[in-house]
Enzyme design. Structure first.
Site, PDB file in Angstrom:
ATOM      1  N   LYS A 187      -2.049  58.317 149.039  1.00 51.56           N
ATOM      2  CA  LYS A 187      -3.209  57.814 148.292  1.00 51.56           C
ATOM      3  C   LYS A 187      -3.583  56.420 148.800  1.00 51.56           C
ATOM      4  CE  LYS A 187      -2.604  55.832 144.131  1.00 51.56           C
ATOM      5  NZ  LYS A 187      -3.169  54.483 144.001  1.00 51.56           N
ATOM      6  N   ASN A 188      -2.572  55.565 148.975  1.00 46.86           N
ATOM      7  CA  ASN A 188      -2.855  54.156 149.288  1.00 46.86           C
ATOM      8  C   ASN A 188      -3.188  53.900 150.752  1.00 46.86           C
ATOM      9  OD1 ASN A 188      -2.584  53.688 146.602  1.00 46.86           O
ATOM     10  ND2 ASN A 188      -0.563  52.738 146.737  1.00 46.86           N
ATOM     11  N   ASP A 235       5.862  50.263 143.145  1.00 46.97           N
ATOM     12  CA  ASP A 235       5.329  51.558 142.707  1.00 46.97           C
ATOM     13  C   ASP A 235       6.425  52.573 142.407  1.00 46.97           C
ATOM     14  OD1 ASP A 235       2.336  51.526 144.800  1.00 46.97           O
ATOM     15  OD2 ASP A 235       2.882  50.478 142.959  1.00 46.97           O
ATOM     16  N   CYS A 292      -5.590  45.503 134.474  1.00 47.99           N
ATOM     17  CA  CYS A 292      -5.221  46.888 134.133  1.00 47.99           C
ATOM     18  C   CYS A 292      -3.846  46.850 133.470  1.00 47.99           C
ATOM     19  CB  CYS A 292      -5.217  47.753 135.386  1.00 47.99           C
ATOM     20  SG  CYS A 292      -3.837  47.366 136.474  1.00 47.99           S
ATOM     21  N   ARG A 294      -4.141  60.501 138.708  1.00 47.12           N
ATOM     22  CA  ARG A 294      -4.786  59.558 139.637  1.00 47.12           C
ATOM     23  C   ARG A 294      -4.014  59.503 140.946  1.00 47.12           C
ATOM     24  NH1 ARG A 294      -6.070  53.831 137.259  1.00 47.12           N
ATOM     25  NH2 ARG A 294      -6.702  53.717 139.440  1.00 47.12           N
ATOM     26  N   ARG A 319      -5.203  41.562 137.959  1.00 47.54           N
ATOM     27  CA  ARG A 319      -5.339  42.049 139.336  1.00 47.54           C
ATOM     28  C   ARG A 319      -6.339  41.126 140.075  1.00 47.54           C
ATOM     29  NH1 ARG A 319      -3.573  47.355 139.590  1.00 47.54           N
ATOM     30  NH2 ARG A 319      -3.339  46.985 141.807  1.00 47.54           N
ATOM     31  N   PRO A 320      -5.927  39.854 140.306  1.00 43.51           N
ATOM     32  CA  PRO A 320      -6.875  38.916 140.915  1.00 43.51           C
ATOM     33  C   PRO A 320      -7.277  39.343 142.326  1.00 43.51           C
ATOM     34  CG  PRO A 320      -4.671  38.006 140.928  1.00 43.51           C
ATOM     35  CD  PRO A 320      -4.604  39.269 140.116  1.00 43.51           C
ATOM     36  N   ASP A 347      -8.574  36.726 144.396  1.00 47.65           N
ATOM     37  CA  ASP A 347      -8.854  35.409 144.991  1.00 47.65           C
ATOM     38  C   ASP A 347      -8.515  35.364 146.483  1.00 47.65           C
ATOM     39  OD1 ASP A 347      -6.197  35.689 143.771  1.00 47.65           O
ATOM     40  OD2 ASP A 347      -5.810  33.724 144.650  1.00 47.65           O
TER      41      ASP A 347
HETATM   42  C1  EPZ Z   1      -1.694  47.841 146.199  1.00 44.97           C
HETATM   43  O1  EPZ Z   1      -2.411  47.236 145.138  1.00 44.97           O
HETATM   44  C2  EPZ Z   1      -1.446  49.268 145.748  1.00 44.97           C
HETATM   45  N1  EPZ Z   1      -2.721  49.952 145.552  1.00 44.97           N
HETATM   46  C3  EPZ Z   1      -0.647  49.273 144.450  1.00 44.97           C
HETATM   47  O2  EPZ Z   1      -0.379  50.631 144.117  1.00 44.97           O
HETATM   48  C4  EPZ Z   1       0.667  48.549 144.688  1.00 44.97           C
HETATM   49  O3  EPZ Z   1       1.372  48.468 143.470  1.00 44.97           O
HETATM   50  C5  EPZ Z   1       0.401  47.138 145.222  1.00 44.97           C
HETATM   51  O4  EPZ Z   1      -0.423  47.206 146.401  1.00 44.97           O
HETATM   52  C6  EPZ Z   1       1.685  46.414 145.589  1.00 44.97           C
HETATM   53  O5  EPZ Z   1       2.379  47.159 146.552  1.00 44.97           O
HETATM   54  C7  EPZ Z   1      -3.392  50.385 146.652  1.00 44.97           C
HETATM   55  O6  EPZ Z   1      -2.965  50.202 147.776  1.00 44.97           O
HETATM   56  C8  EPZ Z   1      -4.677  51.109 146.399  1.00 44.97           C
HETATM   57  P1  EPZ Z   1      -1.585  43.478 145.917  1.00 44.97           P
HETATM   58  P2  EPZ Z   1      -3.072  45.779 145.381  1.00 44.97           P
HETATM   59  O7  EPZ Z   1      -2.896  42.850 146.208  1.00 44.97           O
HETATM   60  O8  EPZ Z   1      -3.480  45.647 146.787  1.00 44.97           O
HETATM   61  C9  EPZ Z   1      -1.278  39.357 143.655  1.00 44.97           C
HETATM   62  C10 EPZ Z   1      -0.365  52.539 142.780  1.00 44.97           C
HETATM   63  O9  EPZ Z   1       0.310  52.802 141.784  1.00 44.97           O
HETATM   64  N2  EPZ Z   1      -2.614  39.096 144.212  1.00 44.97           N
HETATM   65  O10 EPZ Z   1      -0.657  43.776 147.042  1.00 44.97           O
HETATM   66  O11 EPZ Z   1      -4.068  45.556 144.311  1.00 44.97           O
HETATM   67  C11 EPZ Z   1      -1.275  40.496 142.654  1.00 44.97           C
HETATM   68  O12 EPZ Z   1      -1.603  40.026 141.346  1.00 44.97           O
HETATM   69  C12 EPZ Z   1      -0.962  51.161 142.923  1.00 44.97           C
HETATM   70  O13 EPZ Z   1      -0.576  53.331 143.731  1.00 44.97           O
HETATM   71  C13 EPZ Z   1      -3.176  37.833 144.066  1.00 44.97           C
HETATM   72  O14 EPZ Z   1      -2.572  36.946 143.467  1.00 44.97           O
HETATM   73  O15 EPZ Z   1      -1.837  44.831 145.114  1.00 44.97           O
HETATM   74  C14 EPZ Z   1       0.152  40.993 142.738  1.00 44.97           C
HETATM   75  O16 EPZ Z   1       0.966  40.174 141.922  1.00 44.97           O
HETATM   76  C15 EPZ Z   1      -0.710  50.305 141.695  1.00 44.97           C
HETATM   77  N3  EPZ Z   1      -4.400  37.586 144.585  1.00 44.97           N
HETATM   78  C16 EPZ Z   1       0.517  40.782 144.211  1.00 44.97           C
HETATM   79  O17 EPZ Z   1      -0.426  39.828 144.715  1.00 44.97           O
HETATM   80  C17 EPZ Z   1      -5.106  38.551 145.273  1.00 44.97           C
HETATM   81  O18 EPZ Z   1      -6.235  38.263 145.756  1.00 44.97           O
HETATM   82  C18 EPZ Z   1       0.435  42.051 145.044  1.00 44.97           C
HETATM   83  O19 EPZ Z   1      -0.839  42.617 144.812  1.00 44.97           O
HETATM   84  C19 EPZ Z   1      -4.523  39.831 145.419  1.00 44.97           C
HETATM   85  C20 EPZ Z   1      -3.274  40.072 144.880  1.00 44.97           C
END
Ligand code: EPZ
Length: 423
Positions: A22-23, A308, A117, A400, A122-123, A125
């Site tokens: 999916k990812n 995950d 969520c 999902r 889910r920032p 930035d």
């Molecule tokens: C991806 O989400 C995955 N989704 C998530 O899987 C997975 O849990 C996550 O990566 C971590 O491995 C997809 O790939 C579609 P991140 P993503 O940006 O990219 C912080 C599932 O169940 N952060 O890697 O949204 C954030 O808050 C889903 O399949 C910032 O601070 O996660 C988190 O603490 C759920 N600023 C950390 O980084 C930003 O701009 C990792 O988030 C972006 C993220």
């Protein structure tokens, strides 16, 4: 039909085919925005999130023709609309991945800022920081991120945040850079296999990306990208979930297509717990003896233990001989499954970003509430071993990210029925 009724007790035995990831599929589908001509994607999983991404892309002028199970032909028909609206983005935050391709290919993007969520804030930035570094103009207008750029210019970008790297942030910035002028270096890039699969896809389309899969990714801008044929890599999280299904039921499963080299942190923990995990010719075989040892789990960005699979391994550790400790370092609030597992007789105590898991002899079926995709998978695993019936409500969460989960598990001995939500 939003409730899974699980009658626990069966030991799972047999083979399960692991789907495309999916990812990986979600950012690669977004990347087809770049492609001139036809793109053919294979092993695209049939999931609610994938269907949602396709709906968004159709509104952005792309057409999709299904060629058979998991195979789709994509064409860009119209480039006028560059707005991914809140009502669509709010259903699936990974749709934020259209931002990079729209900005690079169409010079503008208007994408609703995703809200929070069940697993926490889910920032985005870091996504925005990357776009600004590449020279985009940015404005926040009624909750929409509005970006414009005549031509993006390559630069050095540090993408590390307080919780480490960002997966979709790396995808977005990497895609924005593929048509930029000159070289872009992303430092502290996400190393997930799904990012590597996206880079492989983009390179097949004519991009020049190196270093993917490592914390430093280099992108040399090109003029344009052409469609290609690509097969999505297997879903390591689905494979990990079913590995834990074998372990929790003292079963014996062959996970076909699973790639052990993408799951070494998970395999390391399962082996420490006492689960037998072996490379097989067509994937991975997983079997479990009776005893489960307690372990310490800390989630980290890849190649660390994946967040995950945190809910799923917590369900497994509920039955270990002793106390385990689970520490969630990526999404510290990702514990909505804790209270639900306790309803089934688990003994879990949350202390900040850590949960103490006191092993118990058995779990007992109960009505429980799914809250997010992976928490619901953890509840299904608990239901497979619990005494009696477990009703996992709001099962749409699980749809999902898992294709026909009850069919796959019933085919190896589980007893799961999809029923109407209890009144
Ligand atoms: C991806 O989400 C995955 N989704 C998530 O899987 C997975 O849990 C996550 O990566 C971590 O491995 C997809 O790939 C579609 P991140 P993503 O940006 O990219 C912080 C599932 O169940 N952060 O890697 O949204 C954030 O808050 C889903 O399949 C910032 O601070 O996660 C988190 O603490 C759920 N600023 C950390 O980084 C930003 O701009 C990792 O988030 C972006 C993220």
């Amino acid at each position: 039909m939003d409730c899974l009724e699980i009658t626990g007790g069966a030991r799972l035995r047999g083979a399960i085919e692991i789907n495309g990831s999916k990812n990986a599929a979600l950012p690669i589908l977004a990347a087809t925005i770049f492609c001139e001509g036809e793109t053919i994607l294979r092993r695209v999983p049939d999931l609610a999130d994938v269907r949602q991404m396709i709906r968004i892309l159709e509104k952005l002028g792309l057409s999709f023709e299904w060629l058979g199970p998991g195979a789709v032909k994509v064409r860009v028909e119209d480039e006028m609309n560059c707005h991914a609206e809140y009502r669509e983005v709010s259903k699936m935050r990974a749709s934020v991945c259209v931002m990079g391709p729209l900005l690079a290919k169409r010079k503008q993007a208007q994408v609703a800022m995703p809200g929070g969520c069940a697993i926490g804030d889910r920032p985005v930035d870091l996504h925005i920081q990357g776009m600004l570094a590449l020279g985009a103009d940015f404005d926040l207008v009624n909750g929409d991120m509005v970006l414009r750029a005549k031509r993006l210019k390559g630069t050095e970008i540090f993408l590390g945040g307080a919780f480490g790297s960002t997966v979709t942030g790396t995808a977005n910035v990497m895609m924005a850079a593929v048509l930029a002028e000159g070289r872009t270096i992303i430092e502290s890039a996400a190393c997930e296999p799904e990012i590597s699969d996206l880079a492989e896809f983009l390179n097949k389309c004519g991009a020049q990306i190196t270093g993917h899969g490592t914390p430093r990714v280099t992108i040399d801008g090109v003029q344009s990208l052409r469609g290609c044929e690509h097969t999505i890599l297997p879903d390591r999280i689905e494979a990990g979930t079913f590995a834990m299904a074998a372990a929790i039921t003292n079963g014996d499963l062959l996970l076909k297509n699973a790639r052990i080299e993408h799951m070494l942190a998970v395999v390391d923990r399962l082996r420490k717990i006492g689960v037998i995990v072996e490379r097989a010719e067509t994937g991975i075989s997983v079997s479990s003896s009776r005893r489960l040892e307690p372990v310490e789990i800390t989630t980290q960005p890849y190649p660390g233990f994946p967040t995950d699979l945190q809910a799923q391994i917590m369900a497994l550790l509920c039955l270990a001989d002793g106390n385990s400790v689970v520490c969630e370092k990526v999404f510290p609030d990702r514990y909505l499954h804790v209270a639900e597992l306790n309803r089934m007789g688990a003994r879990l105590r949350k202390e900040g970003p850590t949960v103490i898991v006191q092993g118990v002899k058995r779990l007992v079926g109960a009505p429980v509430m799914a809250s997010d995709l992976r928490a619901s998978a953890g509840l299904v695993l608990a239901g497979l071993i619990a005494k009696g019936k477990t009703m996992v409500r709001r099962a749409y969460h699980i749809d999902r990210g898992y294709e026909k989960i009850e069919e796959k598990l019933n085919a190896v001995g589980a007893d799961i029925r999809r029923v109407d939500e209890e009144l």
